[in-house]
Scaffold this motif. Structure first.
Motif, PDB file in Angstrom:
ATOM      1  N   TRP A  97     -78.078 -41.546 -97.264  1.00  0.00           N
ATOM      2  CA  TRP A  97     -77.416 -40.433 -97.946  1.00  0.00           C
ATOM      3  C   TRP A  97     -78.171 -40.058 -99.227  1.00  0.00           C
ATOM      4  CZ3 TRP A  97     -73.631 -36.923 -97.370  1.00  0.00           C
ATOM      5  CH2 TRP A  97     -73.037 -36.375 -98.499  1.00  0.00           C
ATOM      6  N   ALA A 119     -74.675 -36.571-105.666  1.00  0.00           N
ATOM      7  CA  ALA A 119     -74.613 -37.332-104.411  1.00  0.00           C
ATOM      8  C   ALA A 119     -74.004 -38.723-104.641  1.00  0.00           C
ATOM      9  CB  ALA A 119     -76.003 -37.456-103.798  1.00  0.00           C
ATOM     10  N   ALA A 123     -70.665 -40.142-102.899  1.00  0.00           N
ATOM     11  CA  ALA A 123     -70.729 -41.410-102.162  1.00  0.00           C
ATOM     12  C   ALA A 123     -69.700 -42.398-102.695  1.00  0.00           C
ATOM     13  CB  ALA A 123     -72.137 -42.004-102.246  1.00  0.00           C
ATOM     14  N   SER A 146     -75.631 -46.420-103.438  1.00  0.00           N
ATOM     15  CA  SER A 146     -75.606 -45.230-104.297  1.00  0.00           C
ATOM     16  C   SER A 146     -75.743 -45.618-105.767  1.00  0.00           C
ATOM     17  CB  SER A 146     -74.328 -44.429-104.062  1.00  0.00           C
ATOM     18  OG  SER A 146     -73.190 -45.211-104.347  1.00  0.00           O
TER      19      SER A 146
END
Length: 169
Positions: A97, A119, A123, A146
């Motif tokens: 991701w 992001a 996440a 993340s």
């Protein structure tokens, strides 16, 4: 009027007498009185007195039960255990991701940092939902991956700040 130990009588019981000397020299044991009142209508059993009865301990009908337990303590199991394979799977998903968003915004360092921040927060939201309603092992992996990616973006911001350029404005 003083009553000696040999003259003292418990109400409804026999005359008290002193116990033989205790295990240490010069010690006298507590006075031994007759049997305690029965609490049940059952006839008394003819059992030999226990060693505690010699010191006046109560040997009545209400003794604590003796439990034979196979386990000394109860065993509590986690209803949704975190497994290592699921943490690795979540870490791979979180890394993919963050890598996807990092590759989308490779035009400048400022765009990379802002995209990584957004992001990472998305996440972490997904990890919070997974932790509450889904697999907590995957949630741990996503949050860790993340977090590492956001730390890399933070290192980039700190490096550019050391050179005099603030990337976030």
């Amino acid at each position: 009027m003083a009553v000696s130990e040999s003259q003292w009588k418990e109400p409804g019981g026999p005359t008290a007498a002193t116990a033989p000397p205790g295990p240490w020299p010069g010690a006298m044991g507590p006075p031994v009185v007759g049997p305690p009142p029965r609490l049940s209508a059952q006839p008394p059993t003819s059992r030999p007195p226990t060693p505690a009865a010699a010191y006046g301990a109560w040997q009545g009908a209400l003794k604590p039960p003796v439990f034979k337990v196979s386990q000394p303590r109860p065993t509590y199991r986690e209803p949704l255990p975190v497994r290592g394979q699921m943490v690795a799977l979540g870490g791979a998903a979180g890394a993919a991701w963050m890598l996807l968003f990092g590759l989308l915004m490779n035009s400048s360092a400022r765009a990379y940092v802002w995209t990584s921040i957004v992001a990472a927060f998305v996440a972490w939201g997904a990890a919070a939902i997974l932790a509450r309603f889904g697999d907590r092992g995957v949630a741990v992996g996503v949050a860790a991956a993340s977090g590492v990616a956001l730390a890399i973006a933070g290192i980039l911001v700190a490096y550019r700040l050391a050179g005099g350029d603030w990337l976030l404005w």
